[in-house]
Write a protein that holds these residues in place. Structure first.
Motif, PDB file in Angstrom:
ATOM      1  N   GLU A  61       0.816  -1.221   0.187  1.00 21.36           N
ATOM      2  CA  GLU A  61       0.068  -0.015  -0.076  1.00 21.36           C
ATOM      3  C   GLU A  61       0.805   1.320  -0.056  1.00 21.36           C
ATOM      4  O   GLU A  61       2.027   1.155   0.280  1.00 21.36           O
ATOM      5  CB  GLU A  61      -0.935  -0.063   1.334  1.00 21.36           C
ATOM      6  N   GLY A  62       0.406   2.294  -0.557  1.00 24.17           N
ATOM      7  CA  GLY A  62       0.888   3.673  -0.180  1.00 24.17           C
ATOM      8  C   GLY A  62       2.074   3.910  -1.384  1.00 24.17           C
ATOM      9  O   GLY A  62       2.741   4.728  -1.066  1.00 24.17           O
ATOM     10  N   ILE A  63       1.956   3.270  -2.627  1.00 21.97           N
ATOM     11  CA  ILE A  63       2.943   3.726  -3.650  1.00 21.97           C
ATOM     12  C   ILE A  63       2.339   4.888  -4.208  1.00 21.97           C
ATOM     13  O   ILE A  63       0.967   4.999  -4.657  1.00 21.97           O
ATOM     14  CB  ILE A  63       2.683   2.467  -4.805  1.00 21.97           C
ATOM     15  N   GLU A  64       3.009   5.953  -4.474  1.00 17.25           N
ATOM     16  CA  GLU A  64       2.792   7.401  -4.879  1.00 17.25           C
ATOM     17  C   GLU A  64       3.524   7.772  -6.201  1.00 17.25           C
ATOM     18  O   GLU A  64       3.173   8.760  -6.855  1.00 17.25           O
ATOM     19  CB  GLU A  64       2.863   8.175  -3.897  1.00 17.25           C
ATOM     20  N   THR A  65       4.642   7.165  -6.541  1.00 21.42           N
ATOM     21  CA  THR A  65       5.491   7.475  -7.483  1.00 21.42           C
ATOM     22  C   THR A  65       5.961   6.449  -8.342  1.00 21.42           C
ATOM     23  O   THR A  65       6.005   5.230  -8.112  1.00 21.42           O
ATOM     24  CB  THR A  65       6.915   8.170  -6.986  1.00 21.42           C
ATOM     25  N   ARG A  66       6.227   6.815  -9.847  1.00 19.80           N
ATOM     26  CA  ARG A  66       6.589   5.876 -10.671  1.00 19.80           C
ATOM     27  C   ARG A  66       7.878   5.126 -10.309  1.00 19.80           C
ATOM     28  O   ARG A  66       7.828   3.734 -10.298  1.00 19.80           O
ATOM     29  CB  ARG A  66       6.998   6.433 -11.983  1.00 19.80           C
ATOM     30  N   GLU A  67       8.785   5.519  -9.664  1.00 19.82           N
ATOM     31  CA  GLU A  67      10.111   5.059  -8.993  1.00 19.82           C
ATOM     32  C   GLU A  67       9.743   3.905  -7.890  1.00 19.82           C
ATOM     33  O   GLU A  67      10.125   2.845  -7.929  1.00 19.82           O
ATOM     34  CB  GLU A  67      11.108   5.925  -8.452  1.00 19.82           C
ATOM     35  N   GLN A  68       8.741   4.168  -7.084  1.00 19.22           N
ATOM     36  CA  GLN A  68       8.239   3.365  -5.881  1.00 19.22           C
ATOM     37  C   GLN A  68       7.424   2.295  -6.830  1.00 19.22           C
ATOM     38  O   GLN A  68       7.790   1.075  -6.448  1.00 19.22           O
ATOM     39  CB  GLN A  68       7.354   3.853  -5.078  1.00 19.22           C
ATOM     40  N   PHE A  69       6.831   2.416  -7.765  1.00 21.15           N
ATOM     41  CA  PHE A  69       5.996   1.323  -8.286  1.00 21.15           C
ATOM     42  C   PHE A  69       7.060   0.326  -9.179  1.00 21.15           C
ATOM     43  O   PHE A  69       6.945  -0.856  -9.013  1.00 21.15           O
ATOM     44  CB  PHE A  69       5.142   1.976  -9.159  1.00 21.15           C
ATOM     45  N   GLU A  70       8.014   1.065  -9.716  1.00 21.18           N
ATOM     46  CA  GLU A  70       8.961   0.171 -10.271  1.00 21.18           C
ATOM     47  C   GLU A  70       9.726  -0.587  -9.527  1.00 21.18           C
ATOM     48  O   GLU A  70      10.093  -1.905  -9.813  1.00 21.18           O
ATOM     49  CB  GLU A  70       9.975   1.016 -11.458  1.00 21.18           C
ATOM     50  N   LYS A  71      10.241  -0.199  -8.524  1.00 24.21           N
ATOM     51  CA  LYS A  71      11.099  -0.852  -7.624  1.00 24.21           C
ATOM     52  C   LYS A  71      10.054  -2.138  -6.778  1.00 24.21           C
ATOM     53  O   LYS A  71      10.513  -3.265  -6.710  1.00 24.21           O
ATOM     54  CB  LYS A  71      11.296  -0.142  -6.282  1.00 24.21           C
ATOM     55  N   MET A  72       8.814  -1.717  -6.556  1.00 22.05           N
ATOM     56  CA  MET A  72       7.947  -2.956  -6.179  1.00 22.05           C
ATOM     57  C   MET A  72       7.676  -4.087  -7.148  1.00 22.05           C
ATOM     58  O   MET A  72       7.689  -5.239  -6.831  1.00 22.05           O
ATOM     59  CB  MET A  72       6.468  -2.229  -5.800  1.00 22.05           C
ATOM     60  N   LYS A  73       7.495  -3.889  -8.539  1.00 20.93           N
ATOM     61  CA  LYS A  73       7.430  -4.652  -9.509  1.00 20.93           C
ATOM     62  C   LYS A  73       8.483  -5.420  -9.480  1.00 20.93           C
ATOM     63  O   LYS A  73       8.744  -6.831  -9.712  1.00 20.93           O
ATOM     64  CB  LYS A  73       7.333  -4.085 -10.884  1.00 20.93           C
ATOM     65  N   GLU A  74      10.047  -4.788  -9.396  1.00 24.20           N
ATOM     66  CA  GLU A  74      11.075  -5.224  -9.396  1.00 24.20           C
ATOM     67  C   GLU A  74      11.269  -6.305  -8.369  1.00 24.20           C
ATOM     68  O   GLU A  74      11.849  -7.640  -8.382  1.00 24.20           O
ATOM     69  CB  GLU A  74      12.412  -4.371  -9.250  1.00 24.20           C
ATOM     70  N   LEU A  75      10.510  -6.260  -7.120  1.00 26.11           N
ATOM     71  CA  LEU A  75      10.539  -7.262  -6.031  1.00 26.11           C
ATOM     72  C   LEU A  75       9.773  -8.342  -6.270  1.00 26.11           C
ATOM     73  O   LEU A  75       9.804  -9.212  -5.534  1.00 26.11           O
ATOM     74  CB  LEU A  75      10.532  -6.455  -4.658  1.00 26.11           C
ATOM     75  N   GLY A  76       8.956  -8.104  -7.336  1.00 25.49           N
ATOM     76  CA  GLY A  76       7.919  -9.291  -7.469  1.00 25.49           C
ATOM     77  C   GLY A  76       6.465  -9.270  -6.811  1.00 25.49           C
ATOM     78  O   GLY A  76       5.789 -10.121  -6.639  1.00 25.49           O
ATOM     79  N   VAL A  77       6.440  -7.979  -6.314  1.00 25.86           N
ATOM     80  CA  VAL A  77       5.075  -7.574  -5.482  1.00 25.86           C
ATOM     81  C   VAL A  77       3.978  -8.033  -6.434  1.00 25.86           C
ATOM     82  O   VAL A  77       4.039  -7.680  -7.527  1.00 25.86           O
ATOM     83  CB  VAL A  77       4.993  -6.420  -4.977  1.00 25.86           C
ATOM     84  N   ASP A  78       2.977  -8.901  -5.815  1.00 30.20           N
ATOM     85  CA  ASP A  78       1.822  -9.374  -6.788  1.00 30.20           C
ATOM     86  C   ASP A  78       0.695  -8.101  -7.127  1.00 30.20           C
ATOM     87  O   ASP A  78       0.329  -8.055  -8.252  1.00 30.20           O
ATOM     88  CB  ASP A  78       0.987 -10.535  -5.917  1.00 30.20           C
TER      89      ASP A  78
END
Length: 194
Positions: A151-168
């Motif tokens: 929860e709490g993703i507010e920027t593209r950079e945060q989004f890309e990092k969570m995708k990189e970690l494999g968050v579902d």
């Protein structure tokens, strides 16, 4: 609180029946629960009756429960959860990473999804210890066959990092602020989320 929870759940079921969200690619709707609801002995029976009243398939419902919801009346809460799971409903462990987070809750509670709280997500991006803990926890949760939401993703950079970690699943203002019910489907259509 019990009656309010039932009114909200009934409204969700009415919305599902009338709006047919599956046509837009929506697989399930999440509904938050309070500790009081989980500890009520007739909770599962009442929610099953509401789903049947509106013809809502149970796999379309995911109930979000917090760790504190099972602290007071753990046996009753777990029995309610088991009854609803047998009916076809799924559960998420909400707000993981805050308060008295305890890994035993992931082991003991029959949940399919673990949701990292916004505060933990924010800490991930500013504190090395939080980064290590969250990365390790995500891997551990996946190893148990469970899904992860941040929860709490507010920027593209945060989004890309969570995708990189494999968050579902990723949620936050990066996608949208909350919108009223009557604007929900227009938002999905405009943004190709189906």
């Amino acid at each position: 609180m019990l009656r309010l929870g039932e009114i909200i759940f009934e409204e969700v079921c009415r919305f599902i029946r009338d709006s047919k969200p599956e046509q837009y690619g929506i697989r399930y709707i999440e509904v938050n629960l309070s500790a009081i609801q989980c500890a009520y002995e007739r909770f599962a029976d009442n929610y099953i009756a509401i789903m049947e009243k509106y013809g809502v398939r149970p796999e379309f419902i995911n109930l979000e429960i917090t760790e504190t919801a099972t602290m007071g009346a753990k046996k009753i809460a777990l029995e309610n959860m088991r009854k609803l799971i047998e009916y076809g409903v799924s559960f998420s462990l909400d707000d993981f990473g805050t308060g008295h987070s305890n890994l035993n809750y992931i082991v003991e509670m029959p949940v399919e999804i673990v949701k990292f709280d916004r505060d933990m997500t924010n800490a991930f991006f500013v504190e090395e210890k939080a980064r290590v803990i969250m990365e390790t926890a995500i891997n551990m949760i996946h190893d148990m066959g469970l899904k992860v939401v941040v929860e709490g993703i507010e920027t593209r950079e945060q989004f890309e990092k969570m995708k990189e970690l494999g968050v579902d699943y990723i949620q936050g203002f990066f996608f949208s602020r909350p919108v009223p019910q009557d604007e929900f489907y227009d938002f999905i259509k405009e943004n190709n989320f189906s």
